[in-house]
Design an enzyme around this catalytic site. Structure first.
Site, mmCIF file in Angstrom:
data_model
loop_
_atom_site.group_PDB
_atom_site.id
_atom_site.type_symbol
_atom_site.label_atom_id
_atom_site.label_comp_id
_atom_site.label_asym_id
_atom_site.label_seq_id
_atom_site.Cartn_x
_atom_site.Cartn_y
_atom_site.Cartn_z
ATOM 1 N N ASP A 13 0.931 -1.091 -0.061
ATOM 2 C CA ASP A 13 -0.082 0.051 0.026
ATOM 3 C C ASP A 13 0.855 1.218 -0.258
ATOM 4 O O ASP A 13 0.472 2.165 0.704
ATOM 5 C CB ASP A 13 -0.916 0.073 1.147
ATOM 6 C CG ASP A 13 -1.713 -1.266 1.372
ATOM 7 O OD1 ASP A 13 -2.308 -1.717 0.188
ATOM 8 O OD2 ASP A 13 -1.730 -1.612 2.471
ATOM 9 N N GLU A 14 2.004 1.209 -0.633
ATOM 10 C CA GLU A 14 2.773 2.444 -0.555
ATOM 11 C C GLU A 14 2.321 3.401 -1.862
ATOM 12 O O GLU A 14 3.176 4.443 -1.720
ATOM 13 C CB GLU A 14 4.412 2.061 -0.872
ATOM 14 C CG GLU A 14 4.989 1.092 -0.024
ATOM 15 C CD GLU A 14 4.761 -0.367 -0.276
ATOM 16 O OE1 GLU A 14 3.966 -0.826 -1.080
ATOM 17 O OE2 GLU A 14 5.355 -1.220 0.459
ATOM 18 N N ALA A 39 -3.690 -7.881 -3.874
ATOM 19 C CA ALA A 39 -3.222 -6.378 -4.069
ATOM 20 C C ALA A 39 -4.559 -5.912 -4.609
ATOM 21 O O ALA A 39 -5.591 -6.289 -5.302
ATOM 22 C CB ALA A 39 -2.235 -6.736 -4.934
ATOM 23 N N GLY A 40 -4.559 -4.569 -4.405
ATOM 24 C CA GLY A 40 -5.360 -3.565 -5.183
ATOM 25 C C GLY A 40 -4.748 -2.435 -5.290
ATOM 26 O O GLY A 40 -4.141 -2.018 -4.538
ATOM 27 N N THR A 301 -8.607 -3.685 -0.935
ATOM 28 C CA THR A 301 -9.352 -5.135 -1.364
ATOM 29 C C THR A 301 -10.317 -5.422 0.163
ATOM 30 O O THR A 301 -11.365 -6.032 -0.413
ATOM 31 C CB THR A 301 -8.279 -6.144 -1.130
ATOM 32 O OG1 THR A 301 -7.359 -5.390 -2.202
ATOM 33 C CG2 THR A 301 -8.587 -7.424 -1.637
ATOM 34 N N PRO A 305 -9.143 -0.996 8.138
ATOM 35 C CA PRO A 305 -8.406 0.158 8.568
ATOM 36 C C PRO A 305 -6.916 -0.247 8.636
ATOM 37 O O PRO A 305 -6.484 -1.362 9.039
ATOM 38 C CB PRO A 305 -8.990 0.598 10.004
ATOM 39 C CG PRO A 305 -9.695 -0.258 10.245
ATOM 40 C CD PRO A 305 -10.125 -1.631 9.272
ATOM 41 N N SER A 414 5.562 12.142 -4.929
ATOM 42 C CA SER A 414 4.025 12.156 -5.118
ATOM 43 C C SER A 414 3.365 13.223 -4.286
ATOM 44 O O SER A 414 3.524 13.172 -3.018
ATOM 45 C CB SER A 414 3.323 10.922 -5.035
ATOM 46 O OG SER A 414 1.945 10.786 -5.103
ATOM 47 N N GLY A 416 -0.208 13.899 -4.863
ATOM 48 C CA GLY A 416 -1.537 13.560 -4.845
ATOM 49 C C GLY A 416 -1.825 12.554 -5.413
ATOM 50 O O GLY A 416 -1.077 11.792 -5.678
HETATM 51 P P1 IMP Z 1 -2.534 -12.815 2.087
HETATM 52 O O1 IMP Z 1 -1.406 -12.407 0.989
HETATM 53 O O2 IMP Z 1 -3.899 -12.758 1.642
HETATM 54 O O3 IMP Z 1 -2.155 -14.261 2.453
HETATM 55 O O4 IMP Z 1 -2.314 -12.268 3.341
HETATM 56 C C1 IMP Z 1 -1.217 -12.221 3.873
HETATM 57 C C2 IMP Z 1 -0.363 -10.855 4.819
HETATM 58 O O5 IMP Z 1 -0.187 -9.824 3.498
HETATM 59 C C3 IMP Z 1 -1.562 -10.165 5.439
HETATM 60 O O6 IMP Z 1 -0.920 -9.491 6.740
HETATM 61 C C4 IMP Z 1 -2.160 -9.249 4.553
HETATM 62 O O7 IMP Z 1 -2.812 -8.121 5.258
HETATM 63 C C5 IMP Z 1 -1.043 -8.699 3.676
HETATM 64 N N1 IMP Z 1 -1.483 -8.217 2.243
HETATM 65 C C6 IMP Z 1 -1.755 -9.033 1.439
HETATM 66 N N2 IMP Z 1 -1.831 -8.257 0.234
HETATM 67 C C7 IMP Z 1 -1.786 -7.048 0.671
HETATM 68 C C8 IMP Z 1 -1.688 -5.616 -0.349
HETATM 69 O O8 IMP Z 1 -1.812 -5.709 -1.426
HETATM 70 N N3 IMP Z 1 -1.369 -4.727 0.708
HETATM 71 C C9 IMP Z 1 -1.048 -4.695 1.925
HETATM 72 N N4 IMP Z 1 -0.757 -5.980 2.604
HETATM 73 C C10 IMP Z 1 -1.340 -7.110 1.869
#
Ligand code: IMP
Length: 443
Positions: A13-14, A39-40, A301, A305, A414, A416
């Site tokens: 989430d960077e 990821a999202g 995703t 919070p 960045s 904005g």
């Molecule tokens: P998983 O990837 O769903 O197995 O989750 C494992 C860990 O990675 C958990 O702490 C999730 O919250 C974290 N995580 C997975 N994908 C992301 C992402 O895109 N951003 C931030 N944390 C993530």
């Protein structure tokens, strides 16, 4: 020109989505190399917001957009994204899907939830989207790949075999009812339909990536999550099941390391983390809550919070070292604005001893106290700022401090959410020795 890997330098989430989107307009090919729809990213193009989980943002510019072999694909999510893009008038013609990517099935989601529940307080806090169990099956050599889905003869048998295996796990270990014959028939029909939808885009993506790199094109490898969630280099076991570090691009896209020209680490001006696990600079006070609200720090995703803390350069050092960072893209300088003073963690203190390196024992990490340097905050930033010299002096001071303390030059800042709301200090695609605006060697 050349091959650039963009990696997350923290816990995900960077703002990689925005940075990749910014660079994508100048790239010829954009490739996702690991992770799945856990990821999202939110991409803002001409004021319009798009939330994507799988399709690389190159698609918005008509650039070849590759889902690499290292990605785990939920085809329901992918086909929904494809339909969304079409509904927005965005052509899917440049989309390429690796035939070797592994597929997520409903039993992976169920397994993810049951494993988490069984762990109780020791849960990882996964996204419960089946990503971990899908990678487990890949390593156990029972996974089903995109190429298997497109094989009309083999697929029904593979699905049957896997459902039998999963049924014995679900029933015996978790007391779950498992899947019936009717479930099998439904799943088979649904996945065949997904296969038909994906088929025109499915190919061996490895040669096309090599051709693009050797042909001198700008090729962007997009990592998901972040360094601290890397299976080997992150805060194990509170990690994801793949390799977000730059080396993950070699495996997950099938590109040789000698073809990679540079690595850009995306680092947020503060730190966030979703899910469980130690977080030394976490702010459990009003400042943390204020940053969370200003920054809308809720998961793209899962909506969870995000935990918020000061910038932790001990963490960034892990990213620098494990990915060989040549430049940083520093995001969310706008979110951190308006504070009188800001803090940056430069080391940890553990039982009276100063630790410069990130400890791999979670017990030690949980006992660490951050050692901070304090810097002046900066006033609200105008998202219209494009030039370095137009940033407030204190914000420039912060960027310079991050460069000095991390030992990595900042190439992009960045200010904005929109892709254009970016201050470019160096051309990230320029040859390695190129200079940035103020004349210092950057990349
Ligand atoms: P998983 O990837 O769903 O197995 O989750 C494992 C860990 O990675 C958990 O702490 C999730 O919250 C974290 N995580 C997975 N994908 C992301 C992402 O895109 N951003 C931030 N944390 C993530």
């Amino acid at each position: 020109m050349g091959a650039t890997v963009v990696v997350g330098g923290q816990w995900g989430d960077e703002g990689k989505g925005k940075i990749v989107d910014y660079l994508a307009s100048r790239a010829d090919v954009v490739i996702r190399y690991q992770g799945g729809n856990n990821a999202g990213h939110t991409v803002v193009v001409r004021g319009e917001e798009h939330r994507m989980h799988l399709v690389p943002s190159g698609i918005f510019y008509g650039k070849t957009s590759v889902i690499g072999n290292g990605v785990v694909l939920d085809p329901g999510v992918l086909t929904r994204e494809m339909a969304y893009l079409e509904s927005r008038g965005i052509s899917l013609e440049p989309l390429r899907i690796s035939e070797c990517a592994h597929l997520i099935f409903p039993y992976h989601l169920r397994q993810d939830a049951l494993e988490e529940e069984q762990k109780g307080a020791a849960r990882i806090g996964t996204t419960r989207l089946g990503v971990g169990p899908c990678y487990q099956d890949k390593s156990a050599r029972i996974g089903i790949r995109v190429i298997d889905l497109l094989d009309d003869e083999a697929f029904p048998e593979l699905l049957r075999r896997n459902l039998d295996l999963k049924n014995s796990l679900l029933r015996r270990v978790y007391g779950d009812p498992g899947y019936s014959d009717e479930d099998y028939r439904e799943m088979l029909a649904k996945y065949r339909e997904y296969g038909r939808r994906m088929a025109p885009h499915v190919t061996d993506t490895v040669p096309l990536i090599e051709q693009a790199v050797r042909g001198g094109g700008n090729v962007l490898f997009e990592g998901a999550q972040g360094t601290m969630l890397d299976l080997d280099h992150g805060t194990y076991p509170y990690v994801t099941s793949s390799h977000p570090v730059a080396g993950g691009a070699c495996i997950g896209a099938g590109v040789g390391p000698t073809l990679i020209d540079r690595v850009v680490g995306v680092v947020k001006a503060y730190t966030t983390r979703v899910g469980d696990g130690p977080f030394p600079t976490e702010l459990l006070d009003e400042t943390g809550a204020a940053i969370r609200e200003r920054g809308h720090e809720y998961g793209t995703t899962t909506g969870r919070p995000r935990r918020v803390g000061w910038l932790d350069l001990v963490v960034v050092e892990v990213a620098r070292r494990t990915s060989g960072l040549g430049a940083l893209a520093l995001t969310r300088l706008d979110t951190l604005a308006g504070l009188e003073r800001v803090r940056v963690c430069v080391a940890y203190r553990h039982k009276g001893r100063r630790l410069e390196a990130f400890p791999h024992s979670l017990k030690v990490l949980a006992e660490c106290e951050p050692v901070y340097e304090e810097l002046p905050g900066w006033p609200e930033l105008s998202p219209r700022v494009r030039r370095w010299e137009d940033l407030p002096e204190e914000a420039r001071g912060y960027v310079r401090a991050v460069e000095e303390l991390s030992g990595v030059p900042v190439g992009l800042v960045s200010v904005g959410r929109d892709r254009v709301e970016t201050v470019e200090l160096a051309d990230v695609f320029a040859p390695r020795s190129a200079s940035c605006a103020d004349g210092a060697a950057r990349l």
